[in-house]
Design a protein around this motif. Structure first.
Motif, mmCIF file in Angstrom:
data_model
loop_
_atom_site.group_PDB
_atom_site.id
_atom_site.type_symbol
_atom_site.label_atom_id
_atom_site.label_comp_id
_atom_site.label_asym_id
_atom_site.label_seq_id
_atom_site.Cartn_x
_atom_site.Cartn_y
_atom_site.Cartn_z
ATOM 1 N N GLU A 154 96.031 3.318 47.026
ATOM 2 C CA GLU A 154 94.904 2.387 47.116
ATOM 3 C C GLU A 154 93.874 2.774 46.059
ATOM 4 O OE1 GLU A 154 91.430 0.873 50.263
ATOM 5 O OE2 GLU A 154 92.944 2.345 50.896
ATOM 6 N N PRO A 155 93.359 1.818 45.288
ATOM 7 C CA PRO A 155 92.438 2.183 44.204
ATOM 8 C C PRO A 155 91.067 2.602 44.725
ATOM 9 C CG PRO A 155 92.624 -0.199 44.352
ATOM 10 C CD PRO A 155 93.624 0.360 45.327
ATOM 11 N N ILE A 156 90.508 3.640 44.088
ATOM 12 C CA ILE A 156 89.119 4.023 44.331
ATOM 13 C C ILE A 156 88.455 4.182 42.970
ATOM 14 C CG2 ILE A 156 89.635 5.205 46.505
ATOM 15 C CD1 ILE A 156 89.400 7.862 45.019
ATOM 16 N N THR A 157 87.139 4.084 42.937
ATOM 17 C CA THR A 157 86.402 4.217 41.684
ATOM 18 C C THR A 157 85.473 5.417 41.771
ATOM 19 O OG1 THR A 157 84.628 2.743 42.439
ATOM 20 C CG2 THR A 157 86.465 1.754 41.239
ATOM 21 N N VAL A 158 85.271 6.063 40.612
ATOM 22 C CA VAL A 158 84.284 7.131 40.502
ATOM 23 C C VAL A 158 83.367 6.784 39.335
ATOM 24 C CG1 VAL A 158 85.917 8.510 39.155
ATOM 25 C CG2 VAL A 158 83.910 9.613 40.138
ATOM 26 N N VAL A 159 82.067 6.760 39.628
ATOM 27 C CA VAL A 159 81.047 6.405 38.631
ATOM 28 C C VAL A 159 80.092 7.587 38.504
ATOM 29 C CG1 VAL A 159 79.211 4.809 38.005
ATOM 30 C CG2 VAL A 159 81.234 3.955 39.215
ATOM 31 N N TYR A 160 79.924 8.092 37.280
ATOM 32 C CA TYR A 160 79.049 9.236 37.031
ATOM 33 C C TYR A 160 77.697 8.718 36.535
ATOM 34 C CZ TYR A 160 83.294 12.002 37.390
ATOM 35 O OH TYR A 160 84.456 12.582 37.849
ATOM 36 N N PHE A 373 102.694 -3.153 50.766
ATOM 37 C CA PHE A 373 101.742 -2.841 51.834
ATOM 38 C C PHE A 373 100.447 -3.579 51.545
ATOM 39 C CE2 PHE A 373 98.416 -0.183 53.795
ATOM 40 C CZ PHE A 373 98.885 -0.150 55.097
ATOM 41 N N ASP A 374 100.054 -4.445 52.483
ATOM 42 C CA ASP A 374 98.850 -5.277 52.331
ATOM 43 C C ASP A 374 97.643 -4.493 52.848
ATOM 44 O OD1 ASP A 374 96.873 -7.155 52.245
ATOM 45 O OD2 ASP A 374 98.118 -8.782 53.027
ATOM 46 N N LEU A 375 96.716 -4.148 51.915
ATOM 47 C CA LEU A 375 95.544 -3.356 52.304
ATOM 48 C C LEU A 375 94.598 -4.135 53.206
ATOM 49 C CD1 LEU A 375 94.808 -1.669 48.852
ATOM 50 C CD2 LEU A 375 95.636 -0.526 50.906
ATOM 51 N N SER A 376 94.558 -5.451 53.049
ATOM 52 C CA SER A 376 93.609 -6.241 53.849
ATOM 53 C C SER A 376 93.999 -6.286 55.321
ATOM 54 C CB SER A 376 93.519 -7.662 53.279
ATOM 55 O OG SER A 376 94.787 -8.296 53.315
ATOM 56 N N THR A 377 95.297 -6.240 55.625
ATOM 57 C CA THR A 377 95.755 -6.289 57.026
ATOM 58 C C THR A 377 96.264 -4.943 57.514
ATOM 59 O OG1 THR A 377 97.977 -6.956 56.343
ATOM 60 C CG2 THR A 377 96.392 -8.714 56.745
ATOM 61 N N GLY A 378 96.497 -3.997 56.587
ATOM 62 C CA GLY A 378 97.020 -2.697 56.993
ATOM 63 C C GLY A 378 98.452 -2.766 57.477
#
Length: 581
Positions: A154-160, A373-378
């Motif tokens: 699942e994508p996550i973002t990191v912002v500095y 795998f659908d992240l919106s419905t799990g």
């Protein structure tokens, strides 16, 4: 007794004439917030000084050069010093490596020096100065994570973000890059840094987004994002004021770090996981499209298998079609049309298969299944394509192909033994003795031919080694070519370019005029070159370019002017080579 006294004086003078080159530091232990002075000291006029890399330190000032020479009671003493001011970048034991000089064709090096850097120590300050952080200044680097407990892939973002207030920022450089172990990652380009207003821990301030990245965890469990560390140049107000009543600003450096971040990655659920699931996560669509379904003999079709949508597009594989034996399928051509932003990857991936029928008839390409795998419905979802019928209108049938194959096999069996020879010609093996052969005689007499060559080579080497002046000229010629080549490699780096260019020109003079560095005054160079029939205009150009090298190292310069100076140096050296007699 007199003979022993003379021998002692000769030995003592020889010891006094030894080359001494050493490095000295102002202290061997210092705090991470203190500065270190290091001096490289020599008792001869050494050439081609090479400084160490100073790993673990930031150079604050240097090199500064001091030269002193004196005569006391008929004896001369000489000393040249290169000095640097260094700021440690990290705690721990740091080794300052060797510096080097050249003197009379020999290379001399200092001993490495070990320096211990401890925690910051209290420093005495002028009571009129305001130490950094003593007021309401704010300077902090923060790594903002979009989600700390994502699913696998699942994508996550990191912002500095760099937050600051009541402090001036003049620039920064990375001391430690962030490490994304066990993450697929891609940096998001920032075209231009922009200062924005924000809020940090309830305090209104400014911030700048320095770095953005999108991460896809490739492993479940606790994963760590190693921190980003920066060395930031800052401007701080003091309690001092100038003659016009304006506050005096001091410049300093400060190290900030975003700190390590821990991500708890959840594995994808085992319940309901479809057979053949290849790791696709997101919201996706799946299609299987043939370029045509009706074919003539010799024609082929393209079967396009694709997935499109938002998800980990580059991190899963598409299913492979299953076709009848009568259809020959070639390896696919993979294509990706994917864009990556802070919301993740989106686009389309495609596998294109070329299928060529072998026989006439109708053939079915079975339905294909794709699961994600659908992240919106799990939950998992499966898409099934339709069956594809391929109609081949003409060509051989499987029965005709088998009949032709049987006849061909019978003919092959008939001719199976046709090319086997019925007679064999045996040839005796001729064995030649080593004793008395040409190789034997060559090895026997070779030493008698080699020994005179060795004697001649040894005498030639002794003559070359005894020619001290000639060796020095050859060494300086070699150094001139070496540093001219180094200057060419540094055409895009101003300071190393001019250092190498200056060394090349000095060594050229030493080779051609048989002089040392201490004799290289402007008037002496001009007089010696003119006496060797050099053109006056070329001599002036040489002196002017040599004088400009030191100034050009610190003055602004373009790549065009650097290239122009290099071309001018090559031309001047070439002209002097022709003119000097």
């Amino acid at each position: 007794m007199k003979r022993y006294l003379i021998l002692f004086l000769i030995t003592f003078q020889g010891l006094m004439a030894q080359v001494q080159f050493e490095a000295r530091v102002s202290k061997n232990t210092l705090g991470v917030n203190e500065r270190l002075r290091i001096d490289f000291i020599m008792n001869v006029d050494g050439d081609n000084f090479e400084q160490p890399s100073f790993d673990g330190f930031r150079m604050v000032a240097g090199p500064s050069q001091q030269v002193s020479q004196s005569w006391i009671n008929g004896r001369s003493s000489f000393q040249k010093i290169y000095s640097y001011i260094l700021q440690p970048e990290r705690k721990g034991s740091v080794m300052i490596k060797q510096a080097a000089i050249e003197y009379n064709g020999q290379v001399y090096k200092t001993n490495p020096i070990k320096v211990t850097v401890t925690n910051a120590v209290a420093q005495e300050r002028d009571p009129n100065d305001r130490p950094p952080g003593s007021g309401n200044e704010l300077l902090n680097l923060v790594a903002e994570i979009s989600k700390t407990n994502p699913y696998l892939n699942e994508p996550i973002t990191v912002v500095y973000k760099l937050y600051f207030n009541n402090i001036g920022v003049t620039g920064f450089k990375e001391l430690a890059k962030p490490k994304y172990n066990d993450f697929w990652n891609q940096n998001i380009d920032i075209k231009q840094l922009q200062i924005e207003e924000g809020n940090y821990q309830g305090q209104r301030c400014y911030y700048v987004i320095l770095k953005k990245a999108i991460l896809y965890p490739q492993k479940s469990g606790r994963l760590t994002i190693e921190p980003l560390s920066l060395d930031i140049g800052v401007q701080l107000p003091t309690n001092r004021r100038d003659m016009f009543g304006q506050m005096i600003i001091t410049e300093d450096n400060k190290v900030v770090s975003a700190g390590a971040k821990t991500i708890n990655v959840r594995p994808l659920p085992e319940t309901g996981k479809p057979e053949g699931f290849t790791g696709a996560v997101g919201r996706l669509n799946f299609t299987v499209t043939p370029s045509k379904t009706t074919l003539k003999n010799g024609e082929g079709l393209d079967l396009i298998v694709s997935a499109q949508g938002t998800g980990n597009m580059k991190l899963f594989t598409l299913p492979k079609p299953v076709v009848p034996n009568a259809l020959e399928m070639y390896d696919p051509v993979h294509d990706e049309s994917v864009t990556t932003s802070l919301s993740g990857m989106s686009g389309r991936i495609t596998d294109k298969y070329t299928i060529v029928p072998q026989y006439k008839g109708k053939y079915a390409i079975k339905p294909m299944q794709f699961s994600y795998f659908d992240l919106s419905t799990g939950s998992y979802k499966t898409i099934t394509s339709k069956e594809i019928m391929v109609d081949v209108l003409d060509g051989p049938t499987p029965a005709e192909a088998n009949t032709g194959s049987t006849a061909k096999n019978a003919t092959a069996q008939t001719d199976h033994f046709k090319n086997i020879k019925s007679k064999t010609l045996l040839v005796p093996i001729a064995k030649k003795e080593f004793y008395g052969s040409n190789l034997y005689l060559g090895l026997l007499y070779a030493p008698f031919l080699i020994i005179p060559l060795i004697i001649l080579a040894k005498k030639r080497k002794e003559a070359i080694d005894g020619d001290v002046t000639g060796n020095r000229i050859r060494m300086n010629n070699k150094l001139a070519k070496k540093y001219l080549s180094q200057a060419k490699k540094h055409l895009n780096n101003k300071e190393p370019f001019y250092i190498a260019l200056e060394k090349a020109m000095h060594n050229f003079l030493k080779a051609k005029l048989h002089i040392e560095t201490s004799e290289m005054s402007k008037d002496n160079i001009r007089e010696l070159l003119l006496s060797r029939n050099a053109n006056a205009e070329t001599v002036q150009d040489f002196i002017t370019l040599t004088e400009n090298c030191e100034f050009a190292r610190y003055a602004p310069a373009s790549s065009a002017s650097i290239q122009q100076d290099y071309d001018k140096a090559v031309l001047i050296i070439s002209e002097l080579e022709k003119q000097i007699v």
